[in-house]
Scaffold this motif. Sequence first.
Motif, PDB file in Angstrom:
ATOM      1  N   GLY A   1       3.884   8.776   4.885  1.00  0.00           N
ATOM      2  CA  GLY A   1       5.273   8.337   4.933  1.00  0.00           C
ATOM      3  C   GLY A   1       5.578   7.209   3.971  1.00  0.00           C
ATOM      4  O   GLY A   1       6.455   6.380   4.230  1.00  0.00           O
ATOM      5  N   TRP A   2       4.852   7.140   2.851  1.00  0.00           N
ATOM      6  CA  TRP A   2       4.986   6.012   1.931  1.00  0.00           C
ATOM      7  C   TRP A   2       6.381   5.877   1.354  1.00  0.00           C
ATOM      8  O   TRP A   2       6.846   4.771   1.065  1.00  0.00           O
ATOM      9  CB  TRP A   2       3.948   6.112   0.814  1.00  0.00           C
ATOM     10  CG  TRP A   2       3.993   7.374   0.004  1.00  0.00           C
ATOM     11  CD1 TRP A   2       3.262   8.515   0.218  1.00  0.00           C
ATOM     12  CD2 TRP A   2       4.795   7.633  -1.156  1.00  0.00           C
ATOM     13  NE1 TRP A   2       3.557   9.463  -0.723  1.00  0.00           N
ATOM     14  CE2 TRP A   2       4.499   8.948  -1.581  1.00  0.00           C
ATOM     15  CE3 TRP A   2       5.736   6.892  -1.873  1.00  0.00           C
ATOM     16  CZ2 TRP A   2       5.116   9.541  -2.697  1.00  0.00           C
ATOM     17  CZ3 TRP A   2       6.352   7.467  -2.984  1.00  0.00           C
ATOM     18  CH2 TRP A   2       6.039   8.773  -3.378  1.00  0.00           C
ATOM     19  N   ARG A   3       7.088   6.994   1.169  1.00  0.00           N
ATOM     20  CA  ARG A   3       8.453   6.906   0.635  1.00  0.00           C
ATOM     21  C   ARG A   3       9.353   6.110   1.569  1.00  0.00           C
ATOM     22  O   ARG A   3      10.215   5.342   1.125  1.00  0.00           O
ATOM     23  CB  ARG A   3       9.025   8.306   0.435  1.00  0.00           C
ATOM     24  CG  ARG A   3       8.417   9.089  -0.708  1.00  0.00           C
ATOM     25  CD  ARG A   3       9.134  10.413  -0.903  1.00  0.00           C
ATOM     26  NE  ARG A   3       8.598  11.170  -2.025  1.00  0.00           N
ATOM     27  CZ  ARG A   3       7.570  12.002  -1.945  1.00  0.00           C
ATOM     28  NH1 ARG A   3       6.960  12.165  -0.772  1.00  0.00           N
ATOM     29  NH2 ARG A   3       7.145  12.658  -3.002  1.00  0.00           N
TER      30      ARG A   3
ATOM     31  N   PHE B   1       0.837  -1.207   0.000  1.00  0.00           N
ATOM     32  CA  PHE B   1       0.000   0.000   0.000  1.00  0.00           C
ATOM     33  C   PHE B   1       0.869   1.253   0.000  1.00  0.00           C
ATOM     34  O   PHE B   1       0.516   2.268  -0.618  1.00  0.00           O
ATOM     35  CB  PHE B   1      -0.921  -0.021   1.220  1.00  0.00           C
ATOM     36  CG  PHE B   1      -2.154   0.829   1.064  1.00  0.00           C
ATOM     37  CD1 PHE B   1      -2.876   0.858  -0.117  1.00  0.00           C
ATOM     38  CD2 PHE B   1      -2.618   1.602   2.120  1.00  0.00           C
ATOM     39  CE1 PHE B   1      -4.021   1.633  -0.254  1.00  0.00           C
ATOM     40  CE2 PHE B   1      -3.763   2.384   2.007  1.00  0.00           C
ATOM     41  CZ  PHE B   1      -4.467   2.406   0.810  1.00  0.00           C
ATOM     42  N   ALA B   2       2.010   1.189   0.685  1.00  0.00           N
ATOM     43  CA  ALA B   2       2.945   2.312   0.655  1.00  0.00           C
ATOM     44  C   ALA B   2       3.556   2.462  -0.740  1.00  0.00           C
ATOM     45  O   ALA B   2       3.755   3.584  -1.229  1.00  0.00           O
ATOM     46  CB  ALA B   2       4.038   2.102   1.700  1.00  0.00           C
ATOM     47  N   ARG B   3       3.848   1.353  -1.396  1.00  0.00           N
ATOM     48  CA  ARG B   3       4.375   1.381  -2.763  1.00  0.00           C
ATOM     49  C   ARG B   3       3.421   2.114  -3.700  1.00  0.00           C
ATOM     50  O   ARG B   3       3.851   2.805  -4.634  1.00  0.00           O
ATOM     51  CB  ARG B   3       4.604  -0.053  -3.244  1.00  0.00           C
ATOM     52  CG  ARG B   3       5.000  -0.194  -4.694  1.00  0.00           C
ATOM     53  CD  ARG B   3       5.197  -1.659  -5.076  1.00  0.00           C
ATOM     54  NE  ARG B   3       3.992  -2.466  -4.920  1.00  0.00           N
ATOM     55  CZ  ARG B   3       3.907  -3.753  -5.242  1.00  0.00           C
ATOM     56  NH1 ARG B   3       4.965  -4.387  -5.710  1.00  0.00           N
ATOM     57  NH2 ARG B   3       2.778  -4.421  -5.064  1.00  0.00           N
ATOM     58  N   ASP B   4       2.120   1.988  -3.427  1.00  0.00           N
ATOM     59  CA  ASP B   4       1.110   2.668  -4.247  1.00  0.00           C
ATOM     60  C   ASP B   4       0.719   4.025  -3.672  1.00  0.00           C
ATOM     61  O   ASP B   4      -0.309   4.591  -4.060  1.00  0.00           O
ATOM     62  CB  ASP B   4      -0.121   1.775  -4.384  1.00  0.00           C
ATOM     63  CG  ASP B   4       0.147   0.562  -5.254  1.00  0.00           C
ATOM     64  OD1 ASP B   4       0.877   0.699  -6.247  1.00  0.00           O
ATOM     65  OD2 ASP B   4      -0.353  -0.538  -4.931  1.00  0.00           O
ATOM     66  N   ARG B   5       1.515   4.513  -2.720  1.00  0.00           N
ATOM     67  CA  ARG B   5       1.359   5.860  -2.148  1.00  0.00           C
ATOM     68  C   ARG B   5       0.052   6.027  -1.384  1.00  0.00           C
ATOM     69  O   ARG B   5      -0.561   7.095  -1.394  1.00  0.00           O
ATOM     70  CB  ARG B   5       1.459   6.919  -3.252  1.00  0.00           C
ATOM     71  CG  ARG B   5       2.761   6.841  -4.033  1.00  0.00           C
ATOM     72  CD  ARG B   5       2.834   7.863  -5.143  1.00  0.00           C
ATOM     73  NE  ARG B   5       4.070   7.715  -5.915  1.00  0.00           N
ATOM     74  CZ  ARG B   5       4.388   8.466  -6.964  1.00  0.00           C
ATOM     75  NH1 ARG B   5       3.552   9.411  -7.381  1.00  0.00           N
ATOM     76  NH2 ARG B   5       5.521   8.261  -7.605  1.00  0.00           N
TER      77      ARG B   5
END
Length: 554
Positions: free
Chosen positions: A377-379, A369-373
Amino acid sequence: MNRNYELDTIEDNGIQKSPYHSEMEPVTKEERDAQVLARLGKKSVLERRFGFISILGFTCTILITWEGSLILFTTGLTNGGSAGLIYGYLLVWIGTIAVFTTMAELASMAPTAGGQYHWVSMLAPSSIRNFMSYIMGWLVICGWQAILAGGGYLSGTMIETLIQLNHADYVPHLWHGTLLFWATVVVAVFINTVTSSVLPKIESFILIIHVVGFFAVLIPVVYLAPNKASAHDVFTQFSNGGAWPTQGLSFFIGLVGNVFAMFGCDSAVHMAEEIKNAEVVVPWSMLTTTVLNGALGFGIVVAVLFVTTDITAALSSPTGLLGYPFMQIFYDATGSKAGASGMIAIIIIMDTAGTIAFLATASRLVWAFARDRGLPGWRFVSRLQSKTAIPILAVITTSSIACLIGLINIGSATAFNDVISLGVSSLYASYVITESFLLWRRCTGAIRMPTDFSNDTIEANQLVWGPFHLPGIFGIIVNAFAVVFGTIIFFFSFWPVATPVQAVHMNFSVLMTGSVVLFAIFYYVVWARKTYKGPIVEVTPYTMNNPSAVGSAK
């Protein structure tokens, strides 16, 4: 299953042919996995360590059905009694098979770590696609975060109760359970980071313990028990310990314990990018796990009910009052604290192994889910450890949140239980919504067969059936039953266990689930809609004539 094409046909030289075009050049198994992921717009960046047996061990330890059925014995006994527990178990087992058969079709269609939120983005109408996908992402993440906290909590409190069984003068405190909970999470972090390369081997070994441990518990309990209940008592005695208006209502409320011991098989989906031949292995591991664990769980439930001649005494025993009457049942059956402790230790070990798998699943989902923003703090969270290709920052983030949740238990065990009950309500909400969209799409004929393609350009996230597919009306019936069953479980997951309802035993999971949804909506409207556009397409489309060229990163 639909066998119009076969994805797992490997030639003697290790080369595999794709079903999408008959005249294309053969590709290796590794290239085929990359192609499948590229069809979803994703680059293959995680190492594929898992095969069928290792992921089967992984999903079996996620469900730990026969162990979980004992751990959550109290729920079904209170609302349903012995007969209600048995018939409720069968109903939940059948419903779970339908749910995960449908999920298996989705996993075969799109084997990606994102799972439900990625599938909703593919299936939902374009007008609400990004919004629904975003809400789904938060629901599934919070659900698995709650399951992780629940797994660590159960391990810690079972250790406490085992100590109490052997030392009557021991007085457990809430903070004892929290410290043991943290210790369990630390073990899970160590396995998922330092020894991550051997995790598949560990899971294969745990599968052996899971099956052998079943007989190691079942045989002594049945053979050594001095007294046994009659079949009439076991299969006909219902109980309404929650004082509900009708026995039927009590029965449905009691289903939740069986559900908790049998859900979470979508864990294999979130590990899909680390599984070889995922479009075939993931769905079959999900189905095999549900059938195998369901059978073992049913066997242990019936056996324990037969050796429990006084259910009230088991529930009111010191271990029963702490939430684990099965420990007293083991002791009564064997007449030996050492023997009972050995069997209990097997269950604690399996629950700890489950916590290891819970952390792996939750961290992969957070990373995806972070990879898809989709996360704050996804970066940071989406970074991979370069040497091991493990999302270590996601592991640390997920485990840290679980440890913070554990602090709630120090103040109130009731509040903590409400948090972990979020697991059932959130995941079943994700199952129902995703499967409802699938039912709509399959009824309208929007999902194509791979044989429909010739020289077409394959764009990311097209609706194409995978190798595991229930064709025609049979698939529609199973899909529809899964939606109905899931809706019933979702509804009753919010009910308290007894009346009159007081704050001390009120089920606040409806508040927890609603809060997650409201927060996700608020954050999406205020901020995330600017960055979250659904699953990011990381590779360019490719043509069926040259699928080995999966495209370059965007």
